[in-house]
Design an enzyme around this catalytic site. Sequence first.
Site, PDB file in Angstrom:
ATOM      1  N   SER A 296       3.815  -2.705  -4.606  1.00 16.27           N
ATOM      2  CA  SER A 296       4.282  -1.197  -4.113  1.00 16.27           C
ATOM      3  C   SER A 296       4.282  -0.146  -5.325  1.00 16.27           C
ATOM      4  O   SER A 296       2.923  -0.156  -5.708  1.00 16.27           O
ATOM      5  CB  SER A 296       5.817  -1.707  -4.010  1.00 16.27           C
ATOM      6  OG  SER A 296       6.529  -0.394  -3.213  1.00 16.27           O
TER       7      SER A 296
ATOM      8  N   ASP B 101       5.851  -3.359   2.374  1.00 14.08           N
ATOM      9  CA  ASP B 101       6.125  -3.228   0.984  1.00 14.08           C
ATOM     10  C   ASP B 101       5.754  -4.574   0.242  1.00 14.08           C
ATOM     11  O   ASP B 101       6.570  -5.736   0.969  1.00 14.08           O
ATOM     12  CB  ASP B 101       7.464  -2.913   0.587  1.00 14.08           C
ATOM     13  CG  ASP B 101       7.760  -2.435  -0.621  1.00 14.08           C
ATOM     14  OD1 ASP B 101       7.290  -3.167  -1.760  1.00 14.08           O
ATOM     15  OD2 ASP B 101       8.092  -1.247  -1.138  1.00 14.08           O
TER      16      ASP B 101
END
Length: 281
Positions: free
Chosen positions: A40, A154
């Site tokens: 991320s 993510d």
Amino acid sequence: MEKSVALVLSSGGSRGLAHVGVINELEKQGFKISTVAGSSIGAVIGGLYAMGKLPEYTVWAKTLNRKAVLGLMDFTLTKNGLLKGDRVFDKMKSFIPDVNIEKMNIPFVAVATDILNEKEVAFRSGSFYDAIRASIAIPAIITPAKYKDTFLLDGGVLNPIPIEQVVRKNGDMLIVVNLYGERKPDIPKETNTNIGLMNILSTLISTGDKSSKGYYSLLNSTSSAMIHKIAKMSIEKHKPDIIINIPYDAANTFDFYRAKELIELGESAAKEAIRNYLENR
């Protein structure tokens, strides 16, 4: 004498700006980062460092205020997310051109989650921007990235601290930056004076207020609990040489307008962790 470092940067929203401060402090104290992996926001910062463009990003990040951050949010009416997440990368491309990962200055890997097949996807080649767009797709907040015959979310969903993915050479120290550190009550909290859509995002997404029955608030607090647990287990399993902990409540998900403060927090946390390491050798 420089010490070679394999650096792992965790997921964690705007708290990831602390990664910049950590990198600054590591270099200041003579550590040589030879390889980096991230999930991320950790993938964003790690990739920018690996391509040698972190200074340009830092200068830009420090110019952001609340209005600018809101302006980078491309809201969508689709059923699989509130934000498309493309506008911010389009802006970054205007001053940081795309680079293939395999052509970066040091080995780099970005981690995303293949949600249909329930497995990690590690990007070690191909477009930097394609890799980080997938890695930052927060479930139900930022729309998933289409990838081959699946969708990517993510990287923090399955591996918030991708220690297993970093290319660690013989003799490399393992340093982990954990954005899910214990809460520290002495960190000054900014009064929330956001208005409009920024306030809605802050309330529904960022705070994870369990007492509000809001859908996004409950989703955020639930996923955060799981991610914190995974992060803790990963650290316990791999036993990094240095762990640099950033308090999980240091900033909300989209507090990117607090760049200067968060970078300084990273520098301070790194300085303390390095001092403790040297004292206990």
